[in-house]
Each structure stands twice: as structure tokens, then as C-alpha cells.
Design a protein around this motif. Structure first.
Motif, PDB file in Angstrom:
ATOM      1  N   ALA A 182      -1.172  11.247   6.728  1.00 44.79           N
ATOM      2  CA  ALA A 182      -1.621  12.274   5.791  1.00 44.79           C
ATOM      3  C   ALA A 182      -1.431  11.731   4.389  1.00 44.79           C
ATOM      4  O   ALA A 182      -0.664  10.786   4.161  1.00 44.79           O
ATOM      5  CB  ALA A 182      -0.838  13.570   5.966  1.00 44.79           C
ATOM      6  N   TYR A 183      -2.135  12.325   3.439  1.00 43.71           N
ATOM      7  CA  TYR A 183      -1.980  11.915   2.052  1.00 43.71           C
ATOM      8  C   TYR A 183      -0.582  12.295   1.569  1.00 43.71           C
ATOM      9  O   TYR A 183      -0.019  13.307   1.979  1.00 43.71           O
ATOM     10  CB  TYR A 183      -3.047  12.567   1.173  1.00 43.71           C
ATOM     11  CG  TYR A 183      -3.018  12.094  -0.268  1.00 43.71           C
ATOM     12  CD1 TYR A 183      -3.145  10.745  -0.566  1.00 43.71           C
ATOM     13  CD2 TYR A 183      -2.841  12.988  -1.309  1.00 43.71           C
ATOM     14  CE1 TYR A 183      -3.103  10.292  -1.872  1.00 43.71           C
ATOM     15  CE2 TYR A 183      -2.805  12.556  -2.625  1.00 43.71           C
ATOM     16  CZ  TYR A 183      -2.936  11.209  -2.904  1.00 43.71           C
ATOM     17  OH  TYR A 183      -2.889  10.776  -4.193  1.00 43.71           O
ATOM     18  N   TYR A 184      -0.020  11.489   0.689  1.00 49.05           N
ATOM     19  CA  TYR A 184       1.346  11.674   0.198  1.00 49.05           C
ATOM     20  C   TYR A 184       1.543  13.095  -0.324  1.00 49.05           C
ATOM     21  O   TYR A 184       0.791  13.588  -1.148  1.00 49.05           O
ATOM     22  CB  TYR A 184       1.620  10.666  -0.916  1.00 49.05           C
ATOM     23  CG  TYR A 184       3.058  10.632  -1.380  1.00 49.05           C
ATOM     24  CD1 TYR A 184       4.101  10.556  -0.469  1.00 49.05           C
ATOM     25  CD2 TYR A 184       3.367  10.661  -2.737  1.00 49.05           C
ATOM     26  CE1 TYR A 184       5.413  10.503  -0.881  1.00 49.05           C
ATOM     27  CE2 TYR A 184       4.687  10.606  -3.172  1.00 49.05           C
ATOM     28  CZ  TYR A 184       5.707  10.532  -2.238  1.00 49.05           C
ATOM     29  OH  TYR A 184       7.014  10.484  -2.656  1.00 49.05           O
ATOM     30  N   THR A 234      -3.291   7.114   2.036  1.00 51.60           N
ATOM     31  CA  THR A 234      -3.207   5.853   1.308  1.00 51.60           C
ATOM     32  C   THR A 234      -2.106   5.016   1.960  1.00 51.60           C
ATOM     33  O   THR A 234      -1.213   5.548   2.618  1.00 51.60           O
ATOM     34  CB  THR A 234      -2.865   6.070  -0.180  1.00 51.60           C
ATOM     35  OG1 THR A 234      -1.625   6.811  -0.278  1.00 51.60           O
ATOM     36  CG2 THR A 234      -3.976   6.840  -0.893  1.00 51.60           C
ATOM     37  N   ASP A 235      -2.187   3.708   1.795  1.00 54.54           N
ATOM     38  CA  ASP A 235      -1.131   2.829   2.303  1.00 54.54           C
ATOM     39  C   ASP A 235       0.024   2.833   1.305  1.00 54.54           C
ATOM     40  O   ASP A 235      -0.109   3.285   0.179  1.00 54.54           O
ATOM     41  CB  ASP A 235      -1.683   1.430   2.538  1.00 54.54           C
ATOM     42  CG  ASP A 235      -2.739   1.409   3.637  1.00 54.54           C
ATOM     43  OD1 ASP A 235      -2.777   2.352   4.447  1.00 54.54           O
ATOM     44  OD2 ASP A 235      -3.548   0.461   3.668  1.00 54.54           O
ATOM     45  N   TRP A 236       1.158   2.277   1.704  1.00 50.97           N
ATOM     46  CA  TRP A 236       2.389   2.534   0.973  1.00 50.97           C
ATOM     47  C   TRP A 236       2.863   1.395   0.082  1.00 50.97           C
ATOM     48  O   TRP A 236       3.541   1.639  -0.913  1.00 50.97           O
ATOM     49  CB  TRP A 236       3.519   2.858   1.957  1.00 50.97           C
ATOM     50  CG  TRP A 236       3.175   3.933   2.933  1.00 50.97           C
ATOM     51  CD1 TRP A 236       2.168   4.857   2.842  1.00 50.97           C
ATOM     52  CD2 TRP A 236       3.842   4.196   4.166  1.00 50.97           C
ATOM     53  NE1 TRP A 236       2.177   5.684   3.938  1.00 50.97           N
ATOM     54  CE2 TRP A 236       3.180   5.299   4.772  1.00 50.97           C
ATOM     55  CE3 TRP A 236       4.937   3.616   4.818  1.00 50.97           C
ATOM     56  CZ2 TRP A 236       3.591   5.835   5.994  1.00 50.97           C
ATOM     57  CZ3 TRP A 236       5.333   4.142   6.031  1.00 50.97           C
ATOM     58  CH2 TRP A 236       4.673   5.249   6.604  1.00 50.97           C
ATOM     59  N   ILE A 246      -5.410  -2.306  -2.019  1.00 54.33           N
ATOM     60  CA  ILE A 246      -4.091  -2.196  -2.630  1.00 54.33           C
ATOM     61  C   ILE A 246      -3.496  -0.857  -2.241  1.00 54.33           C
ATOM     62  O   ILE A 246      -4.197   0.074  -1.857  1.00 54.33           O
ATOM     63  CB  ILE A 246      -4.139  -2.378  -4.158  1.00 54.33           C
ATOM     64  CG1 ILE A 246      -4.946  -1.272  -4.826  1.00 54.33           C
ATOM     65  CG2 ILE A 246      -4.677  -3.746  -4.515  1.00 54.33           C
ATOM     66  CD1 ILE A 246      -4.771  -1.232  -6.335  1.00 54.33           C
ATOM     67  N   ALA A 247      -2.178  -0.777  -2.322  1.00 57.19           N
ATOM     68  CA  ALA A 247      -1.465   0.386  -1.813  1.00 57.19           C
ATOM     69  C   ALA A 247      -0.649   1.059  -2.914  1.00 57.19           C
ATOM     70  O   ALA A 247      -0.677   0.652  -4.079  1.00 57.19           O
ATOM     71  CB  ALA A 247      -0.588  -0.032  -0.639  1.00 57.19           C
ATOM     72  N   ASP A 248       0.088   2.097  -2.529  1.00 54.59           N
ATOM     73  CA  ASP A 248       0.703   3.001  -3.497  1.00 54.59           C
ATOM     74  C   ASP A 248       1.634   2.313  -4.490  1.00 54.59           C
ATOM     75  O   ASP A 248       1.599   2.604  -5.687  1.00 54.59           O
ATOM     76  CB  ASP A 248       1.497   4.079  -2.752  1.00 54.59           C
ATOM     77  CG  ASP A 248       0.619   5.028  -1.967  1.00 54.59           C
ATOM     78  OD1 ASP A 248      -0.612   5.017  -2.167  1.00 54.59           O
ATOM     79  OD2 ASP A 248       1.165   5.785  -1.140  1.00 54.59           O
TER      80      ASP A 248
END
Length: 336
Positions: free
Chosen positions: A91-93, A207-209, A247-249
Motif C-alpha cells: 500500500a502507499y505509505y 512506492t519502493d522504500w 528510484i525509491a522513497d
């Protein structure tokens, strides 16, 4: 009309062989894409397509085992082993997960075979890999793929630092002792999992972390989509042999949101291709877990403020948020 996301194809071999002027041109192109989509593709990456084919074939032999066999290797999100369908819900952050809409996939998950010397970090982020005895070839194929991906990761970090106008090694030296999560995802066919529920996906919008994700994907009706700047969804382009990179968070946060960590999803199985089964190979590449991530000041950074965060603390929070609280059968091997 939806805006088509800017997802260019960049030849990494050109980057490796080019001088400063040519690299600057590639870096400017990369900077534009990171502001628009947060995604790009790379060719000339050095990951042998036969290695990917062999890895998919080996993983498929594991996934074909009875659940009673796979249960021996079951692990929660963030562990090493088998993540069962129903145990992970992306899920989204900040959004709560719904166990009834768990991701329609199963996963074999591994990590980098490395130690930092910090017992607290090594115990959590460098746990021993769990290789299923039923498919012994994974013991060689997985480290080989991770090794090739780590070499590519170094190039990508150099490219991204240059795109920000930083020293080429800025991110490299902050990721020398970093872990990575290595997933082989099986997306079963419609005939196996049945029709998806409302707002249910193979992987839900998220999103990826960490810093960078390296994805070796297969195209399909139930494939990857990227959210555009106007909030719509677009199919991610596919080029045979190319890796998809996003790219990630933590990298977006590091740039003060100059760059986008973009929502993406993998669609549910489609009735247009009821027998379609896809396999993705994913290497989630991180910073050092003791790294403090704080937004770079303008003009390098975008000016959005975030409180400094230790990478390990951020990952602990995100792993917990993605896990569906499901009991594990007695006798299962858990890496927690």
C-alpha cells in the motif's frame, strides 16, 4: 488525455566508456526523467539474459511444489524464504492495508551475503539466506544474479549522483555496506487465483522504500503500470533485454523531492489472458542501514523538508506496515 510518463532507455555501457562531456549529457537526460516519472530503463547492463532465464526456471520448480513443502520455508515480509500468497499487502505509505486485498503473488526472497560488523544491523538485515533443498541450483543462481545487480547498482548510483551535480561517488560510499532484498515474484494465472476483488492487484499501488530498484520483468496483460504526473495510470514501456529501474522513497527524500518516488502497481490477472503467468526478478537496493538520510539543500535538493531519518528505522516501519498478520503453520521455518 493522460500524460505519457518520461521513461527513457539509457545504455549503461555508454556511460561506462564515456568521458565527462558525454556523461554530463546522459546525466541531464536522467535528471529530467527522475523529475517526471522516477523511472528509466537500462540496456548494456551486464546481467546475462541466460542467467535470468535459468533463475526463472529454477524458481518455477520451487513454486510448483505442494504448499506443504513450501510451508517449511515460509517467512514474513522482511525475512528470507517463501512469502505465501495472502501474507503481503502493499500500500502507499501511510495507508492502512486491507488483508482481504492482499497481493496476488507469491515470492522467494533472499538477501546480500555480507556482514557489516555491527551485530544489531547484521542480525536483521544480513540474515542467512534460506535455499530450498528441492531446488539446489538456486544456491548458485541467486548469488550470481545479486552480484551482477550490485555491479549495475554502483553504476546507477554514479549516474544519479552526477545527475544531481554531486561527486560521482557520493551515493556509492554511502551504500558500500548496504543490504539488498532480492525477490523472485510469481504472478499466478487467473485460473489459479481466480478473479481479483475490488481494488486488488498482483501488487497494489505503492512506492519502493530504499534508493534504487532493479527489475527484470516480463510483459503481459497483468503487467506494470506507473502513475503519471496527472494522477492517471500508464503501462510501463517494455524493451526486450532491458532492465526497468526506479528510484525509491529514501532517494526522493534525500533530494528533497526534486525527484519522484512514483507510485506503481502490477495489474491483476486479466480475462483476456486467463492462462498468463508472469515472473519478475527484483533487486531492491538500499543505503547503508546506519546512514542518516537528510534532504540535500537547494539547488541540489528540491527544497522540501523532511526530518533526518536513519535508514534502518525507516525500513523497520515499512516492513511492519506491509505484513498481513497471518498465523504461520506449526513447524514452519520463520526468519524473524
Amino acid at each position: 488525455m493522460a500524460v505519457t510518463p518520461d521513461i527513457p532507455l539509457i545504455d549503461v555501457s555508454t556511460w561506462r566508456s564515456s568521458g565527462p562531456e558525454e556523461r554530463a549529457v546522459l546525466a541531464r537526460r536522467l535528471d529530467r526523467a527522475m523529475q517526471d516519472s522516477g523511472f528509466f530503463m537500462v540496456s548494456g547492463h551486464g546481467i546475462d539474459p541466460q542467467l535470468s532465464a535459468d533463475l526463472r526456471a529454477a524458481a518455477s520448480r520451487f513454486f510448483a511444489q505442494p504448499d506443504a513443502v513450501k510451508e517449511q520455508y515460509r517467512t514474513p515480509v522482511g525475512g528470507r524464504g517463501w512469502i505465501r500468497t495472502g501474507d503481503e499487502a502493499n500500500a502507499y505509505y501511510g495507508e492502512e492495508i486491507d488483508p482481504d486485498r492482499a497481493d496476488l503473488k507469491e515470492t522467494l526472497t533472499f538477501g546480500r551475503e555480507h556482514t557489516t560488523g555491527d551485530p544489531a544491523i547484521d542480525e536483521v538485515y544480513f540474515r542467512p539466506n534460506v535455499y530450498p533443498a528441492e531446488v539446489p541450483e538456486l544456491h548458485e543462481l541467486v548469488p550470481a544474479w545479486i552480484g551482477a545487480a550490485r555491479a549495475l547498482y554502483r553504476d546507477l548510483l554514479e549516474m544519479l549522483a552526477t545527475a544531481l551535480g554531486l561527486d560521482e561517488q557520493y551515493f556509492v560510499v554511502r551504500a558500500e555496506n548496504s543490504p539488498n532484498t532480492f525477490n523472485i515474484n510469481r504472478y499466478p494465472s487467473l485460473g489459479v487465483v481466480g478473479a481479483a476483488g475490488e481494488d486488488q492487484y498482483r501488487i497494489a499501488p505503492h512506492t519502493d522504500w530504499g534508493l534504487v530498484t532493479i527489475l527484470d520483468r516480463q510483459p503481459g496483460y497483468g503487467g506494470l503500470q506507473v502513475q503519471t504526473l496527472d494522477g492517471e495510470w500508464a503501462d510501463a514501456p517494455f524493451v526486450e533485454g532491458a532492465m526497468t529501474i526506479n528510484i525509491a522513497d529514501l532517494l526522493a527524500r534525500w533530494t528533497g523531492d526534486r525527484w519522484r518516488s512514483t507510485k506503481h502497481r502490477v495489474l491483476a490477472p486479466s480475462d483476456r489472458a486467463p492462462g498468463e503467468e508472469l515472473y519478475s526478478i527484483i533487486c531492491f537496493c538500499e543505503p547503508d542501514m546506519d546512514q542518516i538520510v537528510e534532504p540535500l539543500a537547494p539547488p541540489v535538493g528540491g527544497g522540501v523538508h523532511y526530518d533526518p531519518v536513519r535508514a534502518a528505522d525507516y525500513f523497520d516501519e515499512r516492513n511492519a506496515a506491509a505484513s498481513v498478520d497471518t498465523p504461520v503453520a506449526a513447524g514452519a521455518t520463520l526468519e524473524v
